[in-house]
Design a protein around this motif. Structure first.
Motif, PDB file in Angstrom:
ATOM      1  N   GLN A 104       0.831  -1.210   0.000  1.00  0.00           N
ATOM      2  CA  GLN A 104       0.000   0.000   0.000  1.00  0.00           C
ATOM      3  C   GLN A 104       0.860   1.253   0.000  1.00  0.00           C
ATOM      4  OE1 GLN A 104      -3.162   0.004  -0.333  1.00  0.00           O
ATOM      5  NE2 GLN A 104      -3.976   1.944   0.439  1.00  0.00           N
ATOM      6  N   ARG A 105       1.918   1.235   0.774  1.00  0.00           N
ATOM      7  CA  ARG A 105       2.797   2.406   0.833  1.00  0.00           C
ATOM      8  C   ARG A 105       3.543   2.594  -0.480  1.00  0.00           C
ATOM      9  NH1 ARG A 105       8.353   2.738   4.168  1.00  0.00           N
ATOM     10  NH2 ARG A 105       8.891   4.909   3.725  1.00  0.00           N
ATOM     11  N   ALA A 106       4.012   1.495  -1.072  1.00  0.00           N
ATOM     12  CA  ALA A 106       4.753   1.610  -2.331  1.00  0.00           C
ATOM     13  C   ALA A 106       3.867   2.101  -3.464  1.00  0.00           C
ATOM     14  CB  ALA A 106       5.357   0.248  -2.683  1.00  0.00           C
ATOM     15  N   VAL A 107       2.599   1.687  -3.485  1.00  0.00           N
ATOM     16  CA  VAL A 107       1.692   2.095  -4.564  1.00  0.00           C
ATOM     17  C   VAL A 107       1.301   3.557  -4.425  1.00  0.00           C
ATOM     18  CG1 VAL A 107      -0.612   1.725  -5.508  1.00  0.00           C
ATOM     19  CG2 VAL A 107       0.830  -0.238  -4.975  1.00  0.00           C
ATOM     20  N   LEU A 108       0.979   3.989  -3.217  1.00  0.00           N
ATOM     21  CA  LEU A 108       0.452   5.341  -3.029  1.00  0.00           C
ATOM     22  C   LEU A 108       1.543   6.390  -2.904  1.00  0.00           C
ATOM     23  CD1 LEU A 108      -2.479   4.611  -0.549  1.00  0.00           C
ATOM     24  CD2 LEU A 108      -2.561   4.839  -3.026  1.00  0.00           C
ATOM     25  N   GLU A 109       2.653   6.055  -2.252  1.00  0.00           N
ATOM     26  CA  GLU A 109       3.683   7.064  -1.989  1.00  0.00           C
ATOM     27  C   GLU A 109       4.828   7.003  -2.989  1.00  0.00           C
ATOM     28  OE1 GLU A 109       5.065   6.895   2.008  1.00  0.00           O
ATOM     29  OE2 GLU A 109       3.061   6.778   2.893  1.00  0.00           O
ATOM     30  N   MET A 110       5.223   5.800  -3.404  1.00  0.00           N
ATOM     31  CA  MET A 110       6.409   5.658  -4.246  1.00  0.00           C
ATOM     32  C   MET A 110       6.099   5.517  -5.741  1.00  0.00           C
ATOM     33  SD  MET A 110       8.683   5.771  -1.902  1.00  0.00           S
ATOM     34  CE  MET A 110       8.894   5.505  -0.130  1.00  0.00           C
ATOM     35  N   ASP A 111       4.807   5.412  -6.098  1.00  0.00           N
ATOM     36  CA  ASP A 111       4.408   5.264  -7.508  1.00  0.00           C
ATOM     37  C   ASP A 111       5.158   4.099  -8.152  1.00  0.00           C
ATOM     38  OD1 ASP A 111       2.990   5.798  -9.754  1.00  0.00           O
ATOM     39  OD2 ASP A 111       4.148   7.554 -10.368  1.00  0.00           O
ATOM     40  N   ILE A 112       5.103   2.957  -7.481  1.00  0.00           N
ATOM     41  CA  ILE A 112       5.890   1.810  -7.930  1.00  0.00           C
ATOM     42  C   ILE A 112       5.363   1.225  -9.229  1.00  0.00           C
ATOM     43  CG2 ILE A 112       4.551   0.156  -6.568  1.00  0.00           C
ATOM     44  CD1 ILE A 112       7.133  -1.376  -6.085  1.00  0.00           C
ATOM     45  N   VAL A 113       4.062   1.316  -9.479  1.00  0.00           N
ATOM     46  CA  VAL A 113       3.500   0.722 -10.699  1.00  0.00           C
ATOM     47  C   VAL A 113       4.057   1.419 -11.933  1.00  0.00           C
ATOM     48  CG1 VAL A 113       1.373   0.251 -11.961  1.00  0.00           C
ATOM     49  CG2 VAL A 113       1.432  -0.009  -9.483  1.00  0.00           C
ATOM     50  N   ARG A 114       4.171   2.725 -11.894  1.00  0.00           N
ATOM     51  CA  ARG A 114       4.705   3.464 -13.043  1.00  0.00           C
ATOM     52  C   ARG A 114       6.156   3.093 -13.300  1.00  0.00           C
ATOM     53  NH1 ARG A 114       7.842   7.694 -13.588  1.00  0.00           N
ATOM     54  NH2 ARG A 114       7.836   8.066 -11.340  1.00  0.00           N
ATOM     55  N   LYS A 115       6.963   3.003 -12.245  1.00  0.00           N
ATOM     56  CA  LYS A 115       8.378   2.673 -12.425  1.00  0.00           C
ATOM     57  C   LYS A 115       8.549   1.259 -12.974  1.00  0.00           C
ATOM     58  CE  LYS A 115      10.391   5.768  -8.971  1.00  0.00           C
ATOM     59  NZ  LYS A 115      11.288   5.876  -7.797  1.00  0.00           N
ATOM     60  N   LEU A 116       7.798   0.321 -12.414  1.00  0.00           N
ATOM     61  CA  LEU A 116       7.914  -1.054 -12.903  1.00  0.00           C
ATOM     62  C   LEU A 116       7.390  -1.181 -14.329  1.00  0.00           C
ATOM     63  CD1 LEU A 116       6.806  -3.091  -9.757  1.00  0.00           C
ATOM     64  CD2 LEU A 116       9.123  -2.760 -10.612  1.00  0.00           C
ATOM     65  N   LYS A 117       6.328  -0.414 -14.648  1.00  0.00           N
ATOM     66  CA  LYS A 117       5.795  -0.465 -16.005  1.00  0.00           C
ATOM     67  C   LYS A 117       6.819   0.021 -17.019  1.00  0.00           C
ATOM     68  CE  LYS A 117       3.656   2.807 -17.743  1.00  0.00           C
ATOM     69  NZ  LYS A 117       3.919   3.935 -18.683  1.00  0.00           N
ATOM     70  N   ASN A 143       2.276  -9.385  -9.893  1.00  0.00           N
ATOM     71  CA  ASN A 143       1.375 -10.356  -9.263  1.00  0.00           C
ATOM     72  C   ASN A 143       1.104  -9.982  -7.808  1.00  0.00           C
ATOM     73  OD1 ASN A 143      -0.105 -12.608  -8.584  1.00  0.00           O
ATOM     74  ND2 ASN A 143       1.621 -14.000  -8.592  1.00  0.00           N
ATOM     75  N   ILE A 144       2.149  -9.592  -7.092  1.00  0.00           N
ATOM     76  CA  ILE A 144       1.985  -9.201  -5.690  1.00  0.00           C
ATOM     77  C   ILE A 144       1.198  -7.902  -5.579  1.00  0.00           C
ATOM     78  CG2 ILE A 144       3.237  -8.535  -3.606  1.00  0.00           C
ATOM     79  CD1 ILE A 144       5.534 -10.341  -4.550  1.00  0.00           C
ATOM     80  N   ILE A 145       1.488  -6.946  -6.460  1.00  0.00           N
ATOM     81  CA  ILE A 145       0.806  -5.656  -6.401  1.00  0.00           C
ATOM     82  C   ILE A 145      -0.665  -5.796  -6.789  1.00  0.00           C
ATOM     83  CG2 ILE A 145       0.764  -3.338  -7.409  1.00  0.00           C
ATOM     84  CD1 ILE A 145       3.804  -3.542  -7.675  1.00  0.00           C
ATOM     85  N   SER A 146      -0.972  -6.713  -7.701  1.00  0.00           N
ATOM     86  CA  SER A 146      -2.358  -6.865  -8.163  1.00  0.00           C
ATOM     87  C   SER A 146      -3.285  -7.392  -7.068  1.00  0.00           C
ATOM     88  CB  SER A 146      -2.407  -7.807  -9.370  1.00  0.00           C
ATOM     89  OG  SER A 146      -1.975  -9.112  -9.016  1.00  0.00           O
ATOM     90  N   ARG A 147      -2.731  -7.910  -5.981  1.00  0.00           N
ATOM     91  CA  ARG A 147      -3.575  -8.344  -4.862  1.00  0.00           C
ATOM     92  C   ARG A 147      -4.083  -7.161  -4.048  1.00  0.00           C
ATOM     93  NH1 ARG A 147       0.940 -12.771  -2.917  1.00  0.00           N
ATOM     94  NH2 ARG A 147       1.125 -13.835  -4.935  1.00  0.00           N
ATOM     95  N   ASN A 148      -3.481  -6.008  -4.234  1.00  0.00           N
ATOM     96  CA  ASN A 148      -3.907  -4.783  -3.565  1.00  0.00           C
ATOM     97  C   ASN A 148      -4.880  -4.037  -4.468  1.00  0.00           C
ATOM     98  OD1 ASN A 148      -3.298  -1.628  -3.251  1.00  0.00           O
ATOM     99  ND2 ASN A 148      -3.011  -2.603  -1.261  1.00  0.00           N
ATOM    100  N   LEU A 149      -5.947  -3.493  -3.900  1.00  0.00           N
ATOM    101  CA  LEU A 149      -6.981  -2.854  -4.713  1.00  0.00           C
ATOM    102  C   LEU A 149      -6.436  -1.654  -5.471  1.00  0.00           C
ATOM    103  CD1 LEU A 149      -9.898  -2.588  -5.620  1.00  0.00           C
ATOM    104  CD2 LEU A 149     -10.382  -1.316  -3.528  1.00  0.00           C
ATOM    105  N   ASN A 150      -5.706  -0.770  -4.788  1.00  0.00           N
ATOM    106  CA  ASN A 150      -5.156   0.409  -5.466  1.00  0.00           C
ATOM    107  C   ASN A 150      -4.149   0.013  -6.531  1.00  0.00           C
ATOM    108  OD1 ASN A 150      -6.631   2.276  -3.862  1.00  0.00           O
ATOM    109  ND2 ASN A 150      -5.155   2.023  -2.206  1.00  0.00           N
TER     110      ASN A 150
END
Length: 412
Positions: A104-117, A143-150
């Motif tokens: 949750q912290r990585a998705v909301l604060e670190m914008d991890i999805v954009r970097k990994l994409k 796969n791990i991130i997709s288990r989180n709703l955000n």
């Protein structure tokens, strides 16, 4: 003295043949046979002893900071131009993000999805060379991130990622195919994200095109079937327009491997619309389901591998969803034994959903008066003594009994 010492060896044999041979002769024969056996054993080819490879656990992982500063350190090392540093960072992230709070912290604060994409697409488009197994590791992170709703929302909103996931499935890339299917299943398993996925018609079209490329392929990843069923549960009309009804029906008729499982569930979900019901009547689906039950009498040795039906849950669900038209109900009158097959399936242990589907199917089949009289005359006592495995099944049983007994009271 020497003869006494010889008597201590092979004592059992010497007692058996003490009157035929001396002790020394018995020991000599035993030694000769043992040498012969040992020579045969030494002639066998032995496997070469190989030393175990040294572990690369610490070489593939970054040195983490303590507590709150571990995630910022890893996110900084992801942007490193040194291949080894980047590799260690993403491998360590796959373990660090197993904690939902860290995700949750990585998705909301670190914008991890954009970097990994960005890193994932550079590898897929061959802008960057793959030195280790970065693409597979990126898929594990998604796969791990997709288990989180955000995180699932952000992945579903990036069309380039969805296209690449479907490409991996289409190309059947080893070790990546299962990961891509699991990511898609995690996305559509959440109702909010399912709406985002269905808003783009190309997603369901990609799955339909992929399945139709090889209609006779025996097995697909189970997560792919779950992903398809999630979408067909909401938009069965689109699935029929894409030709999935004919595809799934042919797989069931041809008895492909494990046809009674997710393949049959997807087929049953297509029957929830008027067009699916019409096609079900055109292909005589009642007879098809009756033949599946009748094949129980065929010996297992006469069937191919994975053709033996192990669970009738989705077969009964297809029957339940197909009994909504008058044509199907009139056709049902010609297969009275199908009521017996469904009645016997109610007693399957440890399957509450199958029991619930069977009770609901009996209620649907009983709409025809002749079927209702048959159920009252042959199955009423069995249904009343039925031990239910869930509260929903118990309610369905009580409702069915009340409906059947009311008819008896009205007739009397």
């Amino acid at each position: 003295m020497w003869e006494q010492l010889e008597g201590y060896r092979n004592l059992y044999l010497q007692k058996e043949i003490k009157d035929v041979m001396k002790s020394s002769a018995v020991n000599c024969l035993q030694s000769k046979e043992f040498d012969t056996f040992r020579k045969k054993r030494d002639c066998c080819v032995r496997f070469q002893q190989q030393c175990a490879k040294s572990s690369t656990y610490f070489q593939d992982r970054a040195q983490l900071a303590y507590g709150f500063w571990a995630l910022p350190k890893l996110m900084k090392e992801i942007d490193s131009d040194v291949n080894l540093t980047h590799w260690r960072a993403i491998v360590s992230l796959t373990e660090y993000l197993l904690n939902p709070q860290n995700v949750q912290r990585a998705v909301l604060e670190m914008d991890i999805v954009r970097k990994l994409k960005n890193a994932f697409m550079r590898m897929r488009l061959k802008f960057h060379e793959e030195h280790y197994e970065e693409i597979e590791t990126y898929l594990r992170l998604f796969n791990i991130i997709s288990r989180n709703l955000n995180g699932a929302e952000q992945i579903a909103n990036r069309k380039c990622l969805m296209i690449e996931f479907y490409k991996i499935l289409k190309d059947m890339e080893p070790r990546k195919e299962d990961l891509a299917a699991e990511i898609l299943r995690n996305l559509t398993g959440k109702p909010k994200v399912l709406g985002i996925v269905l808003s783009d018609a190309e997603n369901l079209g990609s799955i339909a095109t992929f399945l139709k490329t090889d209609p006779c392929k025996p097995l697909y990843p189970p997560d792919l079937w779950h992903h398809l069923c999630h979408m067909l549960e909401v938009v069965p009309e689109q699935g029929i327009e894409l030709g999935l009804f004919q595809l799934l029906h042919s797989r069931i008729v041809n008895r492909l491997a494990k046809f009674w499982e997710m393949n049959c569930k997807a087929f049953a979900l297509l029957l929830r619309c008027s067009e699916g019901q019409r096609l079900f009547d055109d292909v005589d689906g009642i007879k098809m389901i009756f033949e599946i039950f009748e094949e129980r009498r065929i010996a297992k040795e006469k069937k191919l591998q994975h053709q033996q039906v192990l669970n009738y849950e989705y077969v009964v669900l297809a029957l339940l969803n197909g009994l909504h038209s008058k044509r199907a109900l009139w056709r049902m009158r010609e297969f009275t034994l199908l009521i017996c097959h469904v009645g016997r399936a109610m007693y399957t242990r440890k399957n509450a959903r199958l029991q619930l589907y069977c009770l609901e199917a009996l209620r649907a089949m009983g709409v025809m008066p002749c079927n209702k009289r048959y159920i009252i005359g042959n199955w009423l006592e069995d249904i009343s003594r039925l031990v239910c495995y869930s509260a929903e099944a118990e309610c369905a049983r009580d409702s069915l009994l009340d409906w059947l007994r009311r008819d008896i009271a009205d007739n009397s």
